[in-house]
Design a protein around this motif. Structure first.
Motif, mmCIF file in Angstrom:
data_model
loop_
_atom_site.group_PDB
_atom_site.id
_atom_site.type_symbol
_atom_site.label_atom_id
_atom_site.label_comp_id
_atom_site.label_asym_id
_atom_site.label_seq_id
_atom_site.Cartn_x
_atom_site.Cartn_y
_atom_site.Cartn_z
ATOM 1 N N ALA A 9 50.838 27.154 38.283
ATOM 2 C CA ALA A 9 49.747 28.338 38.279
ATOM 3 C C ALA A 9 49.064 27.222 37.560
ATOM 4 O O ALA A 9 48.353 26.612 37.107
ATOM 5 C CB ALA A 9 49.803 28.992 37.115
ATOM 6 N N THR A 10 47.875 27.819 38.754
ATOM 7 C CA THR A 10 46.001 26.814 38.318
ATOM 8 C C THR A 10 45.177 28.263 37.943
ATOM 9 O O THR A 10 45.721 29.546 38.761
ATOM 10 C CB THR A 10 46.004 26.767 38.850
ATOM 11 O OG1 THR A 10 46.173 26.769 40.463
ATOM 12 C CG2 THR A 10 46.308 25.310 39.160
ATOM 13 N N PRO A 11 44.172 28.355 37.373
ATOM 14 C CA PRO A 11 43.769 29.199 36.316
ATOM 15 C C PRO A 11 42.293 29.693 38.224
ATOM 16 O O PRO A 11 41.502 29.802 37.611
ATOM 17 C CB PRO A 11 42.276 29.252 35.276
ATOM 18 C CG PRO A 11 42.523 27.685 35.853
ATOM 19 C CD PRO A 11 44.080 27.191 36.392
ATOM 20 N N HIS A 12 42.753 30.550 39.179
ATOM 21 C CA HIS A 12 41.872 30.428 40.394
ATOM 22 C C HIS A 12 40.806 29.558 40.894
ATOM 23 O O HIS A 12 39.659 29.150 40.816
ATOM 24 C CB HIS A 12 41.756 31.644 39.897
ATOM 25 C CG HIS A 12 40.216 32.176 40.913
ATOM 26 N ND1 HIS A 12 41.049 33.782 41.622
ATOM 27 C CD2 HIS A 12 40.766 32.187 43.151
ATOM 28 C CE1 HIS A 12 40.626 33.895 42.637
ATOM 29 N NE2 HIS A 12 40.617 33.607 43.399
ATOM 30 N N ARG A 65 52.896 33.127 32.279
ATOM 31 C CA ARG A 65 52.439 32.184 31.084
ATOM 32 C C ARG A 65 54.032 31.741 30.531
ATOM 33 O O ARG A 65 53.639 30.468 30.391
ATOM 34 C CB ARG A 65 51.742 32.753 30.177
ATOM 35 C CG ARG A 65 50.629 32.943 30.842
ATOM 36 C CD ARG A 65 49.308 32.668 29.570
ATOM 37 N NE ARG A 65 47.893 32.559 29.826
ATOM 38 C CZ ARG A 65 46.917 31.828 29.663
ATOM 39 N NH1 ARG A 65 47.473 31.229 29.844
ATOM 40 N NH2 ARG A 65 45.432 32.771 30.783
ATOM 41 N N HIS A 114 33.491 34.701 30.113
ATOM 42 C CA HIS A 114 33.804 35.503 30.766
ATOM 43 C C HIS A 114 33.628 37.081 30.342
ATOM 44 O O HIS A 114 33.660 37.332 29.300
ATOM 45 C CB HIS A 114 34.427 36.044 31.268
ATOM 46 C CG HIS A 114 35.461 37.164 32.129
ATOM 47 N ND1 HIS A 114 35.164 37.922 33.695
ATOM 48 C CD2 HIS A 114 36.101 37.699 31.820
ATOM 49 C CE1 HIS A 114 35.322 38.196 33.607
ATOM 50 N NE2 HIS A 114 36.938 38.911 33.455
ATOM 51 N N ASP A 121 47.618 30.590 42.175
ATOM 52 C CA ASP A 121 46.318 30.959 41.705
ATOM 53 C C ASP A 121 45.557 31.757 41.785
ATOM 54 O O ASP A 121 44.505 31.869 41.097
ATOM 55 C CB ASP A 121 45.310 29.178 43.084
ATOM 56 C CG ASP A 121 44.547 29.059 42.696
ATOM 57 O OD1 ASP A 121 44.192 28.487 41.959
ATOM 58 O OD2 ASP A 121 43.304 29.005 43.202
ATOM 59 N N GLU A 146 41.705 38.360 35.628
ATOM 60 C CA GLU A 146 41.957 36.967 35.292
ATOM 61 C C GLU A 146 40.509 36.934 34.171
ATOM 62 O O GLU A 146 39.442 38.040 34.451
ATOM 63 C CB GLU A 146 41.083 37.108 36.510
ATOM 64 C CG GLU A 146 42.851 36.262 37.600
ATOM 65 C CD GLU A 146 41.609 36.014 38.899
ATOM 66 O OE1 GLU A 146 40.524 34.952 38.828
ATOM 67 O OE2 GLU A 146 42.669 35.771 39.841
ATOM 68 N N PRO A 147 40.746 35.919 33.177
ATOM 69 C CA PRO A 147 41.595 35.320 32.875
ATOM 70 C C PRO A 147 43.071 36.037 32.666
ATOM 71 O O PRO A 147 42.936 37.348 31.876
ATOM 72 C CB PRO A 147 40.955 34.973 31.863
ATOM 73 C CG PRO A 147 39.297 34.971 31.713
ATOM 74 C CD PRO A 147 39.160 36.087 32.254
ATOM 75 N N LEU A 148 43.900 35.534 33.150
ATOM 76 C CA LEU A 148 45.355 36.153 32.302
ATOM 77 C C LEU A 148 45.456 36.241 31.165
ATOM 78 O O LEU A 148 45.470 34.778 30.587
ATOM 79 C CB LEU A 148 46.620 35.245 33.414
ATOM 80 C CG LEU A 148 47.966 36.122 33.963
ATOM 81 C CD1 LEU A 148 47.788 36.973 34.571
ATOM 82 C CD2 LEU A 148 49.095 35.076 34.060
ATOM 83 N N TYR A 158 32.106 29.264 34.706
ATOM 84 C CA TYR A 158 33.000 28.576 33.365
ATOM 85 C C TYR A 158 32.983 27.032 32.703
ATOM 86 O O TYR A 158 32.940 26.691 32.257
ATOM 87 C CB TYR A 158 34.317 28.813 33.992
ATOM 88 C CG TYR A 158 34.878 30.544 33.981
ATOM 89 C CD1 TYR A 158 34.783 31.243 33.001
ATOM 90 C CD2 TYR A 158 36.057 30.004 34.990
ATOM 91 C CE1 TYR A 158 34.918 32.834 34.054
ATOM 92 C CE2 TYR A 158 36.447 31.634 34.844
ATOM 93 C CZ TYR A 158 35.572 32.489 34.490
ATOM 94 O OH TYR A 158 36.170 34.335 34.671
ATOM 95 N N ARG A 207 35.746 37.618 40.427
ATOM 96 C CA ARG A 207 35.631 37.337 38.589
ATOM 97 C C ARG A 207 35.831 38.271 37.980
ATOM 98 O O ARG A 207 36.057 38.617 37.004
ATOM 99 C CB ARG A 207 35.169 35.952 38.205
ATOM 100 C CG ARG A 207 35.539 34.513 38.621
ATOM 101 C CD ARG A 207 34.358 33.544 38.523
ATOM 102 N NE ARG A 207 34.945 32.349 39.029
ATOM 103 C CZ ARG A 207 34.478 30.776 38.418
ATOM 104 N NH1 ARG A 207 33.521 31.067 37.965
ATOM 105 N NH2 ARG A 207 34.817 30.108 38.866
#
Length: 316
Positions: A281-284, A274, A34, A260, A265-267, A9, A57
């Motif tokens: 929240a954080t994106p893992h 959301r 992704h 997290d 994912e991605p959500l 990413y 991922r």
């Protein structure tokens, strides 16, 4: 041989290790975006002998492995990856290797989420940048509050140490946790999960995802949390029943959640998580630090070198 590095990413994989050491033997291709869905993954990886994946991922179930007959080596960051069907990989003749990793980064991110929730950092920061109200929230005092740890392994133990530094009371529980082990980590063993949740101002998840822990925090369990309590999950999304969590947050049966990890994912942009204002929240990002990435990608290069030499290392 051809090697694919997936889900880079941040576009940093090639700068984190000496991939040039493989020149002339392995051609490396990096995928930044992704690949969404098994068909897309199978099509993109059809010509690759080696694939390097980052945590979970991109899953590698049996159905995908069967569609990649050229694949010989699959490398995951870390030494555990529940999204790889190891039995199917063995049947297909695919060697699966891992890398070293550090437990400090997820413990540190856990505290970023706890502090963000306790002091309403996202709300106040948003107001600061949008000419909103100057102070609109009242924070939770960590000193004297109770942190409940669901799991007290390497990460949970580090989280407990920080909690003690803040002057918090620490409870811990998991299926196999003993009183002696809890006391070693400066925690008190809770008699049961409901007991821990009912006593916690903040509950934080640190168990490994398994058949025993999948859906562990269901609607009945979440009902034991007080309306003023926060739930933090930096472990694996499937440990918490997603629908039950969304309902509890939407109905304000708990004060908020710090997340997290997500089952998809991605959500997706339309996911209800959301839209809920009481979700931080954080994106893992739990494992996403420079030192961890260097360990992961240097380990991946080592794994490839060993495989090419006919002596695979760190096999899962």
């Amino acid at each position: 041989m051809r090697c694919a590095v997936l889900d880079d990413y941040q576009n940093v994989a090639l700068s984190m290790a000496d991939w040039d050491s493989l020149a002339g033997r392995v051609e490396v291709t990096v995928f930044r975006e992704h690949l969404d869905g098994e068909d897309a993954v199978a099509a993109a990886l059809a010509g690759f002998d080696i694939v390097v994946i980052m945590r979970e991922r991109t899953p590698f179930p049996a159905s995908l492995l069967e569609r990649l007959p050229q694949l010989r080596l699959l490398i995951t960051s870390g030494m555990r990856n529940a999204s790889i069907d190891l039995a199917a990989a063995a049947r297909a003749g695919v060697v699966v290797c891992g890398t070293a990793s550090r437990s400090e980064p997820p413990a540190e991110l856990t505290w970023a989420l706890i502090l963000g929730l306790a002091r309403h950092v996202a709300t106040e920061n948003r107001a600061f940048h949008t000419d909103g109200p100057w102070q609109s929230t009242v924070g939770l005092d960590l000193a004297g509050s109770t942190l409940g740890l669901i799991g007290l392994g390497k990460i949970g133990t580090k989280v407990a140490a920080v909690a003690r530094a803040f002057g918090m009371d620490v409870l811990a529980w998991s299926q196999n946790l003993t009183r002696e082990r809890a006391e070693e980590a400066g925690a008190t063993l809770a008699g049961s999960l409901p007991e821990l949740l009912a006593a916690s101002d903040i509950a934080s998840v640190h168990v490994v995802l398994s058949d025993r822990t999948r859906g562990l925090l269901d609607a009945a369990a979440l009902a034991h949390l007080r309306p003023s309590a926060f739930l933090v999950n930096t472990s694996r999304a499937a440990i918490v029943d997603r629908a039950a969590l969304v309902d509890a947050l939407r109905d304000k049966r708990i004060a908020g959640a710090g997340l997290d990890v997500f089952e998809l994912e991605p959500l997706p942009a339309d996911d209800p998580l959301r839209t809920l204002p009481n979700v931080l929240a954080t994106p893992h990002l739990g494992y996403v630090t420079r030192r961890n990435y260097e360990i992961y990608f240097r380990g991946a290069v080592e794994d490839i070198e060993a495989f090419l030499a006919g002596e695979p290392i760190r096999e899962l």
